[in-house]
Design a protein around this motif. Structure first.
Motif, PDB file in Angstrom:
ATOM      1  N   LEU A 192       3.575   1.254  -7.791  1.00 31.59           N
ATOM      2  CA  LEU A 192       2.890   1.482  -9.072  1.00 31.59           C
ATOM      3  C   LEU A 192       1.437   1.035  -9.013  1.00 31.59           C
ATOM      4  CD1 LEU A 192       5.662   0.328 -11.550  1.00 31.59           C
ATOM      5  CD2 LEU A 192       4.714   2.620 -11.395  1.00 31.59           C
ATOM      6  N   GLY A 193       1.024   0.482  -7.875  1.00 31.97           N
ATOM      7  CA  GLY A 193      -0.364   0.064  -7.721  1.00 31.97           C
ATOM      8  C   GLY A 193      -0.611  -1.375  -8.117  1.00 31.97           C
ATOM      9  N   LYS A 198       0.035  -9.893  -8.842  1.00 30.64           N
ATOM     10  CA  LYS A 198       0.654  -9.372 -10.062  1.00 30.64           C
ATOM     11  C   LYS A 198       2.135  -9.101  -9.838  1.00 30.64           C
ATOM     12  CE  LYS A 198      -2.180  -8.050 -12.953  1.00 30.64           C
ATOM     13  NZ  LYS A 198      -3.389  -7.411 -13.406  1.00 30.64           N
TER      14      LYS A 198
ATOM     15  N   ARG B  54       7.374   7.387   2.867  1.00 29.29           N
ATOM     16  CA  ARG B  54       6.840   6.052   2.604  1.00 29.29           C
ATOM     17  C   ARG B  54       5.480   5.847   3.261  1.00 29.29           C
ATOM     18  NH1 ARG B  54      10.554   2.129   1.321  1.00 29.29           N
ATOM     19  NH2 ARG B  54       9.758   0.745   2.922  1.00 29.29           N
ATOM     20  N   ASN B  57       2.332   6.860   0.817  1.00 33.01           N
ATOM     21  CA  ASN B  57       1.644   5.892  -0.051  1.00 33.01           C
ATOM     22  C   ASN B  57       1.499   4.529   0.634  1.00 33.01           C
ATOM     23  OD1 ASN B  57       4.217   4.933  -0.259  1.00 33.01           O
ATOM     24  ND2 ASN B  57       4.291   4.910  -2.485  1.00 33.01           N
ATOM     25  N   LEU B  59       3.415   2.513   2.149  1.00 28.20           N
ATOM     26  CA  LEU B  59       4.431   1.456   2.182  1.00 28.20           C
ATOM     27  C   LEU B  59       4.787   1.163   3.638  1.00 28.20           C
ATOM     28  CD1 LEU B  59       6.915   2.237  -0.757  1.00 28.20           C
ATOM     29  CD2 LEU B  59       5.269   0.376  -0.592  1.00 28.20           C
ATOM     30  N   ASP B  88      -5.938  -4.938   0.775  1.00 22.83           N
ATOM     31  CA  ASP B  88      -4.762  -4.773  -0.088  1.00 22.83           C
ATOM     32  C   ASP B  88      -5.133  -4.173  -1.444  1.00 22.83           C
ATOM     33  OD1 ASP B  88      -3.155  -5.751   1.844  1.00 22.83           O
ATOM     34  OD2 ASP B  88      -2.979  -7.777   1.024  1.00 22.83           O
ATOM     35  N   ARG B  89      -6.260  -4.667  -1.974  1.00 24.58           N
ATOM     36  CA  ARG B  89      -6.679  -4.232  -3.298  1.00 24.58           C
ATOM     37  C   ARG B  89      -7.015  -2.726  -3.312  1.00 24.58           C
ATOM     38  NH1 ARG B  89      -7.110  -7.349  -7.468  1.00 24.58           N
ATOM     39  NH2 ARG B  89      -6.494  -9.218  -6.337  1.00 24.58           N
ATOM     40  N   ALA B  92      -3.813  -0.755  -3.049  1.00 24.25           N
ATOM     41  CA  ALA B  92      -3.138  -0.752  -4.349  1.00 24.25           C
ATOM     42  C   ALA B  92      -3.794   0.249  -5.283  1.00 24.25           C
ATOM     43  CB  ALA B  92      -3.161  -2.158  -4.955  1.00 24.25           C
ATOM     44  N   ARG B  95      -2.717   3.730  -4.558  1.00 26.83           N
ATOM     45  CA  ARG B  95      -1.327   4.014  -4.914  1.00 26.83           C
ATOM     46  C   ARG B  95      -1.174   4.380  -6.385  1.00 26.83           C
ATOM     47  NH1 ARG B  95       0.828  -1.078  -1.850  1.00 26.83           N
ATOM     48  NH2 ARG B  95       1.327  -0.222   0.188  1.00 26.83           N
ATOM     49  N   ARG B  96      -2.166   4.015  -7.198  1.00 33.81           N
ATOM     50  CA  ARG B  96      -2.052   4.303  -8.631  1.00 33.81           C
ATOM     51  C   ARG B  96      -1.981   5.800  -8.898  1.00 33.81           C
ATOM     52  NH1 ARG B  96      -6.497  -0.260 -10.202  1.00 33.81           N
ATOM     53  NH2 ARG B  96      -5.316  -1.817  -9.078  1.00 33.81           N
ATOM     54  N   GLU B 119       4.801  -1.170 -18.197  1.00 35.22           N
ATOM     55  CA  GLU B 119       4.320  -2.253 -17.330  1.00 35.22           C
ATOM     56  C   GLU B 119       3.024  -1.921 -16.569  1.00 35.22           C
ATOM     57  OE1 GLU B 119       5.225  -5.254 -17.125  1.00 35.22           O
ATOM     58  OE2 GLU B 119       4.158  -5.896 -15.327  1.00 35.22           O
ATOM     59  N   ALA B 120       3.068  -0.815 -15.808  1.00 33.93           N
ATOM     60  CA  ALA B 120       1.891  -0.513 -14.979  1.00 33.93           C
ATOM     61  C   ALA B 120       0.673  -0.103 -15.813  1.00 33.93           C
ATOM     62  CB  ALA B 120       2.241   0.547 -13.939  1.00 33.93           C
ATOM     63  N   HIS B 123      -0.600  -3.498 -17.284  1.00 28.27           N
ATOM     64  CA  HIS B 123      -1.007  -4.578 -16.385  1.00 28.27           C
ATOM     65  C   HIS B 123      -1.788  -4.107 -15.165  1.00 28.27           C
ATOM     66  CE1 HIS B 123       0.924  -7.819 -18.551  1.00 28.27           C
ATOM     67  NE2 HIS B 123       1.855  -6.946 -18.852  1.00 28.27           N
ATOM     68  N   VAL B 124      -1.819  -2.812 -14.897  1.00 23.81           N
ATOM     69  CA  VAL B 124      -2.633  -2.321 -13.786  1.00 23.81           C
ATOM     70  C   VAL B 124      -3.844  -1.566 -14.312  1.00 23.81           C
ATOM     71  CG1 VAL B 124      -2.652  -0.872 -11.732  1.00 23.81           C
ATOM     72  CG2 VAL B 124      -0.620  -2.203 -12.269  1.00 23.81           C
ATOM     73  N   ARG B 126      -4.859  -1.658 -17.445  1.00 25.99           N
ATOM     74  CA  ARG B 126      -5.443  -2.402 -18.573  1.00 25.99           C
ATOM     75  C   ARG B 126      -5.528  -1.545 -19.830  1.00 25.99           C
ATOM     76  NH1 ARG B 126      -5.083  -7.199 -17.611  1.00 25.99           N
ATOM     77  NH2 ARG B 126      -5.369  -7.822 -15.473  1.00 25.99           N
ATOM     78  N   MET B 172       1.639   6.403 -14.931  1.00 28.27           N
ATOM     79  CA  MET B 172       0.344   6.173 -14.290  1.00 28.27           C
ATOM     80  C   MET B 172      -0.427   7.481 -14.120  1.00 28.27           C
ATOM     81  SD  MET B 172      -0.128   3.003 -13.910  1.00 28.27           S
ATOM     82  CE  MET B 172      -1.322   2.677 -12.607  1.00 28.27           C
TER      83      MET B 172
END
Lengths: 311, 259
Positions: A192-193, A198, B54, B57, B59, B88-89, B92, B95-96, B119-120, B123-124, B126, B172
């Motif tokens: 989910l990114g 987090k 996998r 994205n 993984l 990593d950032r 991530a 992946r959104r 959730e995403a 919290h991802v 905003r 997302m």
């Protein structure tokens, strides 16, 4: 067709067949329970008798139970337990995360910390903290500087000694909790990114709590009793209070009994708290909540009672 | 983005290799997924199709070859002929734009269906809670589960959990959806509801890569199909052609067992 109801002419056709008679049977007798109860009670009775015949002034215990010094010791013990556990849990979570980190420096540091603090007795650690002045004559934090002897008060030595040692144990408990969470959860939140941090805060730790809470309650009760070691750094805890009062009043052993009663009361209160906390975290995962202590006592009493055959 | 064949492919793989230690799982995968296409991956278990999904994205990290999503390298940045690993950032944040649906759902068990979907975005991305809640309710409605919003995953059937998982990925607003055997863990009578939701997504023009054993779905909804075995693409083409008239022996023997 040989259905019985068809054969019986007396049965009214509209009435449903009566349900079979309830089973009446003599229940299994648990003679062993009675025997073991009698044995246990007589042994307890003998021990109790021996204590009652000893040269002990039991009257001193209620007299000093709410003595000001004793109450101050109880307050200090509870306060120190809370703060040391707070330090232990907070630092323990940080260490557990470091230990599981991909960063080799973090992971090695955490490993070393745990290795060191688990490898030395907490009593020795307490003595070392109070005597570290031999290494550091003064302390200088930039905004604060002092002589080490003035800085390292008995309270601070007790808190650091107990809290830092506890952190090593909490780190292992938290690590076990984190590792108990299914890897698919981490993958799903990464997909989910969500960042690593987090994912940990929002997804992994909340699920790890169910595994972390029970042993943490155990640690808490352990800590409550381990605080009695801070006598090594001259911190005024419950045991120190009992000994002070004991030497003043001349009832030294009686005051140790008194301290024991206080420790038992405190651990009982915390045990009950722990039980209900665990029950809360079992919600959603356990199909049926475990019984409360009262429900359990009642169920046990019922099993001792002579079983009634038929109701 | 246009539908023309000249558009940048949504996924492009060039000689992709992946091994786990000594075990070679992918041995040079070449394929292209066009925008708005439903791309099906079939093959026996252990053929590497889930692993390839996998990799898309990140993984899993690929060992050799190149993999692009929407024209951008997956997991790396190329600069003056050198490859730099992404932080990593950055991984991530890429992946959104890629939604993923797992065989075992992987819903968050400590959150309600609604909270899972919110959730995403909250919290991802905003996004404000109010607007995320509104969109989450619409998505749950779209997968037919608006009435299950306050339920926890343990109170839902497998099919319902998987549909919540699809809604969670859609929240997302991805440009690409990856499905890893989305119906394999479901009771047979629950499979249809999940496939219906996926069919609806395909009709709305979502680009989808689907690892599946549902040959009916592949034939009916798929625009392209690849048969993988032992880490290589054995046969590729339009689902109806490959499924009804396979050219390779391995494809024939696989299809004769599953059809």
């Amino acid at each position: 067709m040989t259905v019985p109801t068809d054969k019986e002419p007396s049965a009214t056709p509209a009435a449903p067949p009566p349900s079979p008679e309830a089973i009446v049977a003599i229940p299994v007798r648990h003679y062993g329970r009675w025997i073991s109860a009698v044995v246990a009670l007589s042994v307890l009775g003998l021990i109790g008798y021996a204590f009652s015949q000893g040269d002990v002034n039991y009257g001193a215990i209620p007299d000093y139970f709410f003595n000001d010094q004793i109450l101050r010791g109880v307050r200090n013990t509870v306060w120190l337990t809370f703060l040391a556990m707070l330090l232990g849990v907070g630092l323990g979570v940080v260490l557990a995360v470091m230990r599981l980190s991909k960063n080799p420096v973090n992971s090695a540091l955490a490993w070393f910390y745990i290795w060191f603090f688990r490898g030395t007795p907490v009593y020795v650690q307490l003595l070392v903290w109070i005597n570290l002045g031999i290494v550091f004559k003064t302390i200088n934090l930039g905004f604060y500087q002092d002589e080490w002897a003035d800085f390292m008060t008995p309270f601070l030595a007790a808190l650091l000694g107990l809290g830092l040692n506890e952190a090593a144990y909490m780190a292992e408990i938290v690590r076990a909790g984190i590792q108990s969470v299914d890897e698919g959860q981490t993958e799903a939140s990464h997909a989910l990114g969500m960042s690593h941090g987090k994912t940990l805060r929002r997804v992994v730790l909340p699920q790890a709590m169910r595994v972390i809470v029970p042993p943490t309650g155990n640690e808490f009760i352990n800590m409550l009793k381990t605080t009695s070691l801070v006598i090594a750094v001259a911190y005024f805890d419950l045991l120190q209070a009992a000994q002070d009062v004991g030497s003043e009043s001349g009832a030294a052993v009686e005051m140790l009994f008194l301290a024991s009663v206080w420790y038992v009361i405190l651990t009982t209160v915390f045990s009950i708290g722990q039980y209900y906390l665990e029950r809360r975290y079992a919600r959603g995962s356990a199909r049926r909540l475990p019984p409360t202590p009262f429900q359990r006592v009642r169920a046990n009493l019922r099993s001792l009672r002579r079983p009634e055959v038929a109701k | 983005m246009s539908e023309s064949s000249g558009a940048v492919p949504m996924v492009r793989a060039e000689r992709v290799h992946k091994s786990f230690g000594p075990l070679k799982v992918l041995k040079g995968i070449d394929l292209e997924v066009a925008p708005r296409e439903v791309f099906c991956l079939i093959g026996p278990s252990g053929s590497g199709k889930s692993t390839f999904l996998r990799c898309i994205n990140h993984l899993e990290k690929i060992n050799a070859g190149r993999l692009w999503v929407d024209g951008e390298l997956v997991g790396y940045r190329q600069h003056r002929g050198k490859l730099y690993e992404l932080k990593d950032r950055e991984v991530a944040s890429k992946r959104r734009d890629i939604g993923m649906v797992f065989q075992r759902f992987n819903l968050f068990p400590h959150m309600t269906a609604l909270e899972n979907v919110m959730e995403a975005p909250v919290h991802v991305k905003r996004e404000s809670k109010a607007s995320a809640r509104e969109r989450a309710m619409k998505l749950l409605d779209r997968v037919g589960l608006a009435d299950k919003a306050p339920n926890y995953p343990s109170q839902l059937s497998g099919g319902q959990q998987q549909r919540v998982a699809i809604a969670r990925a859609l929240a997302m607003e991805p440009k690409l959806m990856l499905f890893d055997e989305p119906t394999s863990a479901l009771d047979p009578e629950l499979v249809g509801d999940v496939l219906d939701v996926m069919r609806g997504l395909a009709e709305d023009g979502m680009t989808m890569v689907v690892v599946t054993h549902e040959m009916g779905f592949a034939r009916e909804v798929g625009d392209a199909l690849v048969f993988m075995d032992d880490g290589v693409v054995v046969e590729a083409g339009h689902p109806r052609e490959v499924l009804t008239n396979p050219q390779h022996e391995r494809t024939k023997s696989f299809l004769s067992k599953v059809l």
